[in-house]
Design an enzyme around this catalytic site. Structure first.
Site, PDB file in Angstrom:
ATOM      1  N   HIS A  21      34.585  91.201  45.223  1.00 30.48           N
ATOM      2  CA  HIS A  21      35.804  91.786  44.669  1.00 30.48           C
ATOM      3  C   HIS A  21      35.728  91.978  43.165  1.00 30.48           C
ATOM      4  O   HIS A  21      34.841  91.452  42.500  1.00 30.48           O
ATOM      5  CB  HIS A  21      37.026  90.936  45.040  1.00 30.48           C
ATOM      6  CG  HIS A  21      37.040  89.549  44.452  1.00 30.48           C
ATOM      7  ND1 HIS A  21      37.421  89.295  43.161  1.00 30.48           N
ATOM      8  CD2 HIS A  21      36.740  88.345  45.001  1.00 30.48           C
ATOM      9  CE1 HIS A  21      37.354  88.001  42.919  1.00 30.48           C
ATOM     10  NE2 HIS A  21      36.935  87.400  44.030  1.00 30.48           N
ATOM     11  N   CYS A  41      34.074  83.253  46.100  1.00 30.40           N
ATOM     12  CA  CYS A  41      33.863  84.695  46.225  1.00 30.40           C
ATOM     13  C   CYS A  41      32.919  85.198  45.136  1.00 30.40           C
ATOM     14  O   CYS A  41      32.681  84.533  44.134  1.00 30.40           O
ATOM     15  CB  CYS A  41      35.192  85.441  46.133  1.00 30.40           C
ATOM     16  SG  CYS A  41      36.266  85.136  47.555  1.00 30.40           S
TER      17      CYS A  41
END
Length: 195
Positions: free
Chosen positions: A155, A171
């Site tokens: 992301h 992440c």
């Protein structure tokens, strides 16, 4: 006098770029790209077209967490390389996954395990709407294994100075410019290898 005109022009162009960045279907160049990269990001982590001589086939995403690079592998021995921020020690997904879902300006809700590790995240338990204020940034690629969401993402970030560091809850983060580029070149079903 000419320098003042150039400055005003860049300010106007930059303002238009920032306005475009607030739409839900933002695609294009943001203000920082006019200067050759996102401010605060070390030059070595800027997007670069590089030679690739590894074993993964074209169309694969290879994430090298120790070197802090993500490779979108192309045919002919090339790859687009992006600088990344990775998970804190012990929080990064390893192995194979596939891109099971994609979203522009995604919403974000911290997982229960994130809130246990960092209780201050409890204030966001109801979720954070998509937009520049959201920690997932401009786009997200959701990683799946065996048809199940792993809760790990590739992301964007609203903290680009963290690229090259191990600071996330697991992440993989890229600058917003880089995730928009990767999002456009990555179809659902793309194989991802995280080492």
């Amino acid at each position: 006098m000419d320098n003042h005109r150039i400055t005003r022009r860049l300010l106007l162009i930059g303002s238009l770029g920032l306005l475009a960045g607030c739409s839900s279907t933002w695609q294009g160049v943001s203000f920082p790209s006019l200067y050759g990269g996102t401010p605060g990001v070390d030059r070595r982590y800027r997007k670069r077209h590089v030679r690739y001589d590894g074993n993964e086939p074209a169309g694969t995403i290879l994430v090298d967490t120790s070197q802090r690079y993500l490779y979108s592998i192309e045919s002919g021995g090339w790859a687009m390389r992006y600088g990344i921020g990775v998970g804190e020690e012990g929080l990064t997904l390893k192995g194979r996954a596939v891109v099971g879902r994609k979203a522009e300006w995604p919403t974000w809700t911290p997982t229960a395990s994130m809130i246990r590790r960092k209780p201050e995240l409890a204030q966001y338990a109801g979720g954070v709407s998509g937009g520049p204020h959201n920690p997932l940034g401009a786009s997200a690629l959701y990683l799946y294994r065996n048809g199940q969401d792993t809760k790990f993402r590739l992301h964007g970030t609203n903290a680009p100075w963290t690229i090259g560091q191990a600071v996330s809850n697991g992440c993989i983060r890229l600058t917003n410019d880089d995730i928009v580029d990767l999002y456009a070149r990555t179809p659902i079903g793309t194989s991802v290898l995280i080492i």
